[in-house]
Motif scaffolding. Structure first.
Motif, short mmCIF file in Angstrom:
data_model
loop_
_atom_site.label_atom_id
_atom_site.label_comp_id
_atom_site.label_asym_id
_atom_site.label_seq_id
_atom_site.Cartn_x
_atom_site.Cartn_y
_atom_site.Cartn_z
N ASP A 26 7.38 2.10 12.33
CA ASP A 26 7.77 1.42 11.08
C ASP A 26 8.22 -0.02 11.28
O ASP A 26 8.74 -0.62 10.33
CB ASP A 26 8.88 2.21 10.39
CG ASP A 26 8.38 3.52 9.80
OD1 ASP A 26 7.19 3.82 9.98
OD2 ASP A 26 9.19 4.24 9.19
N ASN A 29 7.05 -2.39 8.64
CA ASN A 29 7.65 -2.45 7.31
C ASN A 29 8.47 -3.73 7.12
O ASN A 29 8.45 -4.35 6.06
CB ASN A 29 8.56 -1.24 7.10
CG ASN A 29 7.80 0.06 7.10
OD1 ASN A 29 6.58 0.07 6.98
ND2 ASN A 29 8.50 1.16 7.26
N PRO A 102 -0.51 3.08 8.34
CA PRO A 102 0.91 3.04 7.93
C PRO A 102 1.28 4.26 7.10
O PRO A 102 1.52 4.17 5.90
CB PRO A 102 1.00 1.75 7.09
CG PRO A 102 -0.25 1.01 7.33
CD PRO A 102 -1.30 2.03 7.67
N ILE A 239 0.09 -0.95 13.71
CA ILE A 239 0.40 -0.85 12.28
C ILE A 239 0.83 -2.20 11.72
O ILE A 239 0.56 -2.52 10.56
CB ILE A 239 1.46 0.23 12.05
CG1 ILE A 239 0.93 1.58 12.55
CG2 ILE A 239 1.85 0.34 10.59
CD1 ILE A 239 1.93 2.71 12.48
N THR A 279 7.73 2.95 4.45
CA THR A 279 6.35 2.51 4.63
C THR A 279 5.64 2.39 3.29
O THR A 279 4.95 1.40 3.02
CB THR A 279 5.58 3.51 5.52
OG1 THR A 279 6.22 3.59 6.79
CG2 THR A 279 4.14 3.06 5.72
N SER A 283 4.37 -1.14 1.75
CA SER A 283 2.93 -1.26 1.50
C SER A 283 2.67 -1.57 0.03
O SER A 283 1.82 -2.40 -0.30
CB SER A 283 2.21 0.02 1.90
OG SER A 283 2.37 0.29 3.27
#
Length: 382
Positions: A26, A29, A102, A239, A279, A283
């Motif tokens: 993560d 993020n 993700p 990611i 996440t 996103s």
């Protein structure tokens, strides 16, 4: 401390291992957009994020209490069930990291626990009303709210700065991104580190080391914060590439508005005890920021892959957690050892495969997507 048996120790270590994967899974993020726009150098970004994740872990325990005494009946849970659930969550995290997808570490954890407890204690071991209220509904609403907020904020940002010189505007928003990305990191530590705290607390309650409805002790908060911070510092570059370069071409105003919108949603939910997916929130904010800039390109194919990943994460992790629980609950110590060895073998295989196409701080901004060699392509080259 007499209640801290060997199995409980194994579960705690497995929980911290999951927390570590949560960190590098993560990192994107908080820092994907800042790295993509050049607001922060990759290594500096993950260092800042790691430190602030640790700080955020000490801000609240509301989410931890939701997990330790909310989604499952702690009186029916055993350390073996928690161990099985963590195996399901960790393996899903590693698989989606390999694909640069993700997906939600949070939903992987919830799915693993739900599957394991359902097998070990029956359907009455899971509070499905709490799952719906605290997990499913926020999972649907949070990315939409963050996306709409980022879309509006991006539109306003470009309208307000329309007469400014582009280089000056971008420089100002890059400076703003240092602050907004830092706030996302604090919010992520506040929200995600608490999930591991909740799991460890649930384990200690099930073993009789803590009273029912107890909150996480200080050593649990500290260890969970350190684990997620270390994972964050290592950087989940695959990611980061997908979120920073895959969804849309992020510019500094968009990066700033996406991060600010995500922070607001995450901190609000953490205060209310909603264990949402950071996440999904981030996103959604990035997609909203992409739509908020005129003529911006949004890559809907990648967005579609992400949504599919979100939908299958909870049931997939639940299935793995349930399978592991069958071995652990009914196989005793031997079953636990078999599950641990099998999980270690799968994790090692994933790490080895990832080295065929490495993504790191030096090439994270090179391409839009992470390419994972398919089995069909491999056979064609034989």
């Amino acid at each position: 401390m007499d209640h801290i048996t060997f199995l409980v120790t194994v579960v705690i270590l497995t929980a911290l291992a999951f927390d570590f994967t949560n960190g590098f899974h993560d990192t994107a993020n908080a820092m994907a957009t800042s790295i993509a726009t050049g607001a922060l150098r990759p290594k500096v970004a993950v260092l800042i994020s790691g430190v602030l994740n640790l700080a955020g872990a000490f801000l609240s325990t509301a989410v931890a209490r939701t997990i330790s005494g909310g989604i499952v009946n702690d009186s029916l849970v055993t350390p073996g069930m928690v161990f099985a659930g963590l195996i399901g969550a960790t393996l899903w995290n590693l698989a989606t990291w390999l694909m640069g997808l993700p997906s939600s570490s949070s939903h992987a954890l919830f799915g693993g626990l739900i599957g394991a407890v359902w097998v070990g204690a029956g359907r009455h071991g899971v509070h499905f009303d709490v799952v719906l209220e605290k997990i499913i509904l926020p999972a649907v609403a949070s990315p939409l709210v963050a996306g709409l907020a980022a879309l509006l904020a991006t539109y306003l940002a470009y309208r307000i700065t329309t007469r400014g010189r582009e280089d000056s505007v971008n420089r100002g928003f890059r400076l703003g991104q240092v602050v907004s990305a830092s706030l996302v990191s604090i919010a992520h530590g506040t929200n995600d580190a608490q999930k591991t705290m909740g799991v460890i607390t649930l384990t200690l309650i099930s073993a009789g080391a803590l009273a029912p409805d107890a909150g996480p002790p200080l050593w649990v908060i500290t260890s969970a914060g350190l684990a997620i911070a270390l994972g964050t510092y290592l950087g989940g570059w695959r990611i980061i590439r997908t979120m920073g370069k895959g969804l849309t071409d992020i510019r500094p105003p968009q990066g700033f508005t996406a991060e600010s919108s995500a922070t607001t949603v995450i901190l609000t939910s953490a205060h209310l005890g909603f264990a949402l997916s950071t996440t999904q929130v981030c996103s959604g904010a990035i997609l909203g920021a992409g739509l908020g800039r005129r003529l911006a390109e949004v890559r809907w194919g990648i967005a579609g892959r992400m949504v599919i990943g979100w939908c299958v994460t909870l049931p997939a992790a639940a299935a793995v957690g349930a399978l592991a629980a069958v071995m652990v609950v009914y196989g005793g110590t031997a079953g636990t050892i078999v599950v641990a060895l099998a999980a270690a073998a799968v994790a090692t295989f994933i790490v080895i495969v990832s080295r065929r196409h490495p993504v790191n701080a030096g090439n994270v901004n090179d391409e839009h997507t992470v390419k994972v060699r398919s089995s069909r392509a491999a056979k064609a080259n034989v």
